[in-house]
Write an enzyme that holds these catalytic residues in place. Structure first.
Site, PDB file in Angstrom:
ATOM      1  N   ASP A  73      37.731  44.162  36.014  1.00  0.00           N
ATOM      2  CA  ASP A  73      36.501  43.434  35.721  1.00  0.00           C
ATOM      3  C   ASP A  73      35.334  44.375  35.456  1.00  0.00           C
ATOM      4  O   ASP A  73      34.457  44.074  34.640  1.00  0.00           O
ATOM      5  CB  ASP A  73      36.159  42.500  36.880  1.00  0.00           C
ATOM      6  CG  ASP A  73      37.098  41.297  36.953  1.00  0.00           C
ATOM      7  OD1 ASP A  73      37.873  41.083  36.002  1.00  0.00           O
ATOM      8  OD2 ASP A  73      37.050  40.574  37.964  1.00  0.00           O
ATOM      9  N   SER A 193      31.396  38.047  49.397  1.00  0.00           N
ATOM     10  CA  SER A 193      31.603  38.845  50.604  1.00  0.00           C
ATOM     11  C   SER A 193      30.463  38.671  51.598  1.00  0.00           C
ATOM     12  O   SER A 193      30.660  38.795  52.810  1.00  0.00           O
ATOM     13  CB  SER A 193      31.736  40.328  50.237  1.00  0.00           C
ATOM     14  OG  SER A 193      32.819  40.551  49.367  1.00  0.00           O
TER      15      SER A 193
END
EC number: 2.7.1.23
Length: 291
Positions: A73, A193
């Site tokens: 990515d 996260s």
């Protein structure tokens, strides 16, 4: 039936082991499908693939009608920021780890790409973020981002205090390790996260996610991307800002980071039948072990 895409640019994660042979195989495969292949110049110079024409980002934008990205990515985000202004569609073959937007498995690329090159694909457009740092009324740094803009404390101990405004209206002062402003694409990255929600790519919004806030009631909030978000450095030493992989290492008290929706979108092409929810299940390991 030959490819609907005549001129294809190939961009690779050239630091990865085996990248040269992988890129060479893909280039030859594209040739068998009727495509003229060019290699992005940094990819060519770092892999030694000199038997193909080489182009920089501007050349790709002017001459190619598809960009094929081989990597993770991060590789996709890096070249995608440069190509978005040209409206070039992007296809990703995953040689990274998660691969939320480089979603074609390398071992399946031939079977997957053949129908896509014939025009059988799903198109997925995503807005980018435009950000700048203003100091004493003057822009000292500007960047585009696809995933997120992150303001965080430096290496020294202690939190930063940030004043947050939306469209000029005061929201709150936050004392925390930092603050993430994430797009729907970035909601599966650092923001996730830090406890942020997942945003479907079709949602025209952003999420603000505090990083380890001192006040536990400072929770993530979803906002429209039609407005402008401003984050001002009120207190804290060695604060920094990151715009995807682009950084401004030192922020000063009074610096204002403003974020708005860019005028450009990234255009991703996925295999026919692609589903965002299939991607989440696979990459986040949902339902594993469930009969």
């Amino acid at each position: 039936m030959k490819s609907q895409f005549r001129h294809v640019a190939l961009i690779g994660k050239y630091h990865a082991q085996g990248s040269r042979s992988a890129l060479e195989d893909i280039a030859h495969f594209l040739g068998t499908q009727g495509c003229d292949v060019a290699i992005e110049q940094d990819t060519a110079s770092n892999t030694g693939l000199t038997q193909f024409p080489t182009l920089d980002a501007a050349g790709i934008g002017a001459q190619c009608d598809l960009a094929l990205v081989v990597g993770g990515d991060g590789t996709m985000l890096g070249i995608g920021r440069l190509l978005a202004q040209f409206g070039i569609p992007l296809v990703g073959i995953n040689q990274g780890r998660l691969g939320f937007i480089t979603d074609i498995a390398f071992e399946d690329y031939q079977d997957t790409l053949k129908p896509m090159l014939r025009g059988e694909f799903e198109e997925d457009r995503r807005w980018m973020m435009q950000a700048k740092v203003v100091r004493d009324g003057r822009c000292v740094f500007s960047a585009t981002a696809m995933n997120d803009v992150v303001v965080n404390r430096g290496a020294t101990a202690g939190m930063v205090e940030l004043r947050v405004e939306v469209d000029g209206r005061f929201v709150a002062n936050q004392r925390a390790d930092g603050l993430i402003i994430a797009s729907p694409t970035g909601s599966t990255a650092y923001a996730l996260s830090a406890g942020g929600p997942l945003l479907h790519p079709s949602i025209p919004g952003w999420v603000l996610v505090p990083i380890a806030p001192h006040t536990l009631s400072n929770r993530p909030i979803v906002l429209s991307d039609a407005g402008e978000i401003t984050v001002e450095i009120v207190a804290g030493r060695d604060a920094s800002a990151n715009f995807d992989m682009q950084s401004l290492a030192t922020l000063l008290h009074g610096d204002r980071i403003t974020v708005r929706r860019s005028e450009h979108q990234m255009r991703f092409l996925h295999p026919k039948g692609w589903s965002y929810f299939d991607t989440l299940r696979k990459k986040l390991h949902w339902n594993e072990g469930v009969a």
